[in-house]
Design a protein around this motif. Structure first.
Motif, PDB file in Angstrom:
ATOM      1  N   ASP A  58       0.820  -1.202   0.000  1.00 44.09           N
ATOM      2  CA  ASP A  58       0.000   0.000   0.000  1.00 44.09           C
ATOM      3  C   ASP A  58       0.860   1.260   0.000  1.00 44.09           C
ATOM      4  N   LYS A 280       2.043  -2.730   4.262  1.00 47.87           N
ATOM      5  CA  LYS A 280       0.662  -3.079   3.942  1.00 47.87           C
ATOM      6  C   LYS A 280      -0.233  -2.622   5.081  1.00 47.87           C
ATOM      7  N   SER A 284      -7.361  -0.687   3.399  1.00 55.67           N
ATOM      8  CA  SER A 284      -6.903   0.042   2.213  1.00 55.67           C
ATOM      9  C   SER A 284      -7.544   1.419   2.090  1.00 55.67           C
ATOM     10  N   ILE A 287      -5.313   4.484   3.963  1.00 58.45           N
ATOM     11  CA  ILE A 287      -3.897   4.611   3.602  1.00 58.45           C
ATOM     12  C   ILE A 287      -3.368   6.006   3.908  1.00 58.45           C
TER      13      ILE A 287
END
Length: 488
Positions: A58, A280, A284, A287
């Motif tokens: 990410d 990571k 998500s 981020i």
């Protein structure tokens, strides 16, 4: 009764119904095509980022760039020892960390402990420049002439005159070979530079090979050097055995050789150091929040997300993406509005030509709502037929784009100014050098999703309702007397 009459009236007005349906179909087909191409652009950009970023990554953490110290030089420096032989082969490897910036390995643990971070893995990127060749020593020769006008050699009146000595022959012939090496944490290969690669021959590292002199090479580099599983090569005097050949999941790999992290640290004189920390996130969607957390808690670092890297993508991929998202979107809207208006005007015009029909129906006892329902029903059928035709045309256009697979290029530059790739990852230059750009070639596809199909059906229904509403409103205002006045 309603269905029978609807079918009969549509059959009587096939041409008018077909014109309305075609207008809606073209607008819907354009929307499907633009949406599918836009989705293909997004997938192409994701492929570009994954090839540089590492699958599942990410964001990355690298050391913030610092100004070079006075008198320092990032240029290659090679030293060869002098030998007495007239011809000698020389070979030297220069191994340095990409970008000349490195972080302490302990920061990997600190990054992994930050809120919102699921896992973090360190990697070391190296540039290796190998110079090998030979020097050939030249020979000094002097030109001489003689005169015999008197005594013997060395006596007055006779002797030999010697000119200036000249060096003949000699020179140097060297080859320069540069390639990139990535030090991989063999215990955590699911995240990092090797995560986006697929082993197509041989095998990958095991968790026990932290100090074993083995390597995985990219397919393109193996082809260039004619390496196979079991081949050996040297990096700065250390011999490595190829245990696997890897192919990138998409585009081309920017790393030529993968070796265990500890060995890379030894070769690069970077003990307990890494150049990139792959991160990571647990979510998500958070981020940007995780990026702020790492930046505020760990000083001297630069955090780069996929969104940051996406902004550096240029080339035909970027141009086509801009056209699809901006020009394509507004063009689709304009065509849809025009199609809806044409359908509404044609339906209203058709109602005007049916004055006698609707006036007679009202005289026979049809309420206004039945007349309106009749017009709306006909318009809905036209809209659904146009939607089905538009879906077929749009899917066909998307299939043609996928079948042709036009090639798009993408240049990805560094967001940190230190190295190419993700925050100074593979492809970067040394200190004082500008970051190189990674040029990749991507085949464009146009995937059609169920969401796009649902959007098309919704547009078809909307178009039918708009046309039916205008026509129905016009028909509901007719009176039985209108039918009598229309009789000649």
């Amino acid at each position: 009764m309603f269905g029978i009459y609807l079918k009969r009236e549509l059959g009587r007005r096939k041409k008018a119904a077909l014109v309305i349906a075609l207008g809606l179909a073209l607008g819907i087909a354009l929307v499907i095509t633009v949406n599918s191409v836009s989705a293909g652009m997004t997938q192409a950009q994701d492929k570009v980022l994954k090839s540089l970023y590492g699958l599942g990554t990410d964001m990355t953490v690298t050391k913030a760039r610092t100004a070079p110290t006075s008198g320092s030089s990032g240029g290659p420096n090679f030293k060869f020892g002098a030998k007495s032989s007239s011809s000698s082969t020389q070979s030297s490897d220069r191994v340095q960390t990409q970008g000349g910036q490195a972080l302490k390995s302990t920061l990997v643990t600190q990054v992994a402990a930050q809120k919102g971070v699921e896992s973090a893995v360190g990697a070391l990127s190296l540039n290796v420049t190998k110079v090998d060749g030979s020097f050939t020593q030249g020979k000094a020769q002097s030109s001489s002439g003689s005169s015999n006008s008197g005594g013997g050699q060395g006596q007055p009146g006779g002797g030999t005159s010697t000119g200036q000595p000249q060096v003949q022959g000699g020179g140097a012939n060297f080859n320069v070979n540069s390639y990139s090496v990535a030090g991989v944490d063999v215990a955590h290969q699911g995240l990092g530079p090797l995560a986006s690669m697929k082993i197509t021959s041989g095998k990958t590292f095991t968790s026990a090979q932290t100090g074993t002199k083995v390597a995985v090479v990219s397919k393109s580099y193996a082809k260039e050097k004619k390496y196979k599983v079991g081949s050996t090569f040297k990096i700065s005097g250390t011999k490595f055995t190829v245990i696997g050949i890897a192919t990138p999941d998409s585009s081309e790999s920017d790393t030529d050789v993968f070796i265990p992290l500890k060995l890379a640290q030894t070769l690069g004189d970077a003990k307990n150091q890494v150049t990139t920390i792959y991160v990571k996130a647990t979510d998500s969607k958070q981020i940007s929040t995780v990026k702020k957390e790492i930046t505020s808690n760990i000083s001297g670092t630069t955090v780069t997300t996929s969104a940051d890297l996406a902004s550096t993508v240029s080339g035909s991929l970027s141009t086509a993406s801009s056209l699809a998202t901006s020009v394509g979107k507004w063009l689709s809207i304009a065509v849809l509005v025009a199609a809806f208006l044409v359908a509404a005007l044609l339906t209203s015009s058709a109602v005007s030509r049916r004055v006698r029909e609707f006036g007679t129906l009202k005289a026979l006892g049809w309420p206004s709502r039945n007349v309106t329902r009749q017009v709306v029903g006909e318009s809905m059928v036209n809209g659904l037929f146009g939607g089905a035709l538009g879906i077929a045309l749009g899917v066909g256009a998307a299939y043609v784009v996928t079948a042709i697979s036009p090639k798009l290029t993408a240049q990805v530059g560094s967001t940190t100014g230190g190295g190419g790739g993700m925050g100074g990852g593979p492809g970067g230059g040394g200190p004082g050098q500008q970051a190189t750009q990674n040029t990749l070639e991507i085949a464009l596809t146009a995937p059609v999703s169920l969401t796009t199909i649902a959007l098309a059906v919704g547009l078809a229904v909307t178009g039918g309702l708009i046309a039916g509403a205008m026509g129905g409103w016009r028909a509901s205002r007719m009176r039985p007397a209108d039918a009598l006045r229309s009789v000649s």
